[in-house]
Scaffold this active site. Structure first.
Site, PDB file in Angstrom:
ATOM      1  N   HIS A 153       0.829  -1.207   0.000  1.00 22.26           N
ATOM      2  CA  HIS A 153       0.000   0.000   0.000  1.00 22.26           C
ATOM      3  C   HIS A 153       0.864   1.259   0.000  1.00 22.26           C
ATOM      4  O   HIS A 153       0.393   2.336  -0.363  1.00 22.26           O
ATOM      5  CB  HIS A 153      -0.912   0.030   1.228  1.00 22.26           C
TER       6      HIS A 153
ATOM      7  N   ASP B 293      -4.193  -5.078  -8.621  1.00 21.50           N
ATOM      8  CA  ASP B 293      -4.499  -4.523  -7.309  1.00 21.50           C
ATOM      9  C   ASP B 293      -4.703  -3.019  -7.531  1.00 21.50           C
ATOM     10  O   ASP B 293      -4.472  -2.498  -8.628  1.00 21.50           O
ATOM     11  CB  ASP B 293      -3.342  -4.807  -6.347  1.00 21.50           C
TER      12      ASP B 293
END
Length: 339
Positions: free
Chosen positions: A175, A245
């Site tokens: 992330h 993603d």
């Protein structure tokens, strides 16, 4: 489909609202999908069903409506109290089947047809970012539980394996960075590949590519790597929809090579993804810009027209397959829970 229609169909959008009218208007761009985040979940299930219904513009071709419902650590639906990876990794495999059967039915009942919910990553390191979300700590245990979770979910919705080729070997949180590992392809075959191969054999509909760099195979993140997409198609035999993603995570990595979200979307489709996902840093205009960027890339020759057409076809086939499911879910307010 025109090139513009194809481009819109390979974008999975997101805006952080719970207003059905606003969501319906947003989806009129022709987007192929929408991902529900916590900001999209209203207080009650009837409200949620109204929201997911509003995402459909064409009843004959409903969008892919996705959610990250792993259970436990990553859970968007507050009513999901079923066992999750934190305990399933050390419980009998049958418990995984039971938990994901219940979880998938809850997700499908809400009007969601795609679950980004099967973590096929492996790690035995309790300090790892992905440890609490992984279904297994070794190739064998992970493979058994990924197979169970996939088989259980596919009876209700389209399940997804993530984060290919495996987050366990690449330390760090994708992330905020691009986790990297020098692991060779030969080592990967025995260490991190097995759960993904097992999930593919079990019939998973989607395969999510992580922003993970296995530098011995390709210095680029797997989400942007044509080689990793080739491996998935040709060596693992995956025939379903390949999805990135969240591309917003690449922006958060701080790597200047991935500072342009539109360029990231074009590169992701060119690498072999069929569906691009953009959440972090997204605005109501982001999906439209991604669509325009894909069209421009085809027109300039930077993105082969046949690659976009192939991606759009795979997404369309999955949408039509899910549309053919006529199951009608309803809540029984007076029922006594089993057990």
């Amino acid at each position: 489909m025109s090139v513009a229609e194809q481009a819109a169909s390979v974008v999975m959008g997101h805006i952080p609202v719970t207003d059905p009218a606003a969501l319906h208007a947003y989806m009129q761009q022709g987007l192929g999908g929408f991902i529900l985040m916590g900001s999209n979940i209203p207080a009650t299930e009837p409200e949620l069903r109204a929201l997911t219904s509003a995402l459909t513009v064409d009843e004959s071709l409903p969008p892919l409506i996705a959610i990250d419902q792993e259970g436990g650590i990553v859970s968007r639906l507050p009513s999901d109290a079923f066992a999750a990876s934190t305990t399933l990794k050390s419980a009998p495999v049958e418990d995984t089947t039971d938990a994901f059967t219940a979880r998938a039915s809850l997700v499908a009942r809400a009007g969601v047809n795609v679950n980004f919910g099967t973590v096929a990553d492996i790690t035995a390191d309790s300090a790892s970012f992905i440890y609490g979300r992984a279904l297994g700590t070794d190739p064998s245990s992970a493979s058994e539980r990924v197979t169970a979770a996939t088989t259980a979910q596919e009876g209700f919705l389209a399940s997804t394996l993530k984060h290919f080729p495996g987050h366990g070997a690449a330390e760090g949180d994708s992330h905020h960075a691009i986790p990297t590992t020098p692991m060779s392809k030969e080592q990967w075959r025995t260490a991190d590949e097995p759960p993904f191969a097992a999930g593919i054999d079990a019939g998973a509909s989607l395969l999510m590519f992580g922003h993970l760099a296995y530098t011995a195979v390709d210095p680029a993140p797997a989400s942007m790597s044509a080689e990793w997409h080739r491996i998935a198609r040709e060596e693992l035999g995956f025939e379903g929809v390949m999805v990135t993603d969240d591309l917003g995570m690449l922006l958060s990595s701080g790597d200047p090579a991935y500072a342009d979200p539109v360029a990231n979307g074009v590169a992701a489709i060119a690498a072999g993804n069929d569906l691009v996902l953009m959440i972090a840093g997204s605005t109501p205009e982001t999906a439209g810009r991604m669509v325009a960027g894909l069209v421009a890339a085809v027109e300039s020759g930077d993105l082969p027209a046949e690659r976009l057409a192939d991606a759009a076809t795979r997404v369309r086939e999955l949408r039509l397959e899910l549309a053919a499911d006529t199951a009608d879910w309803s809540v029984c307010e007076d029922c006594t829970p089993a057990g």
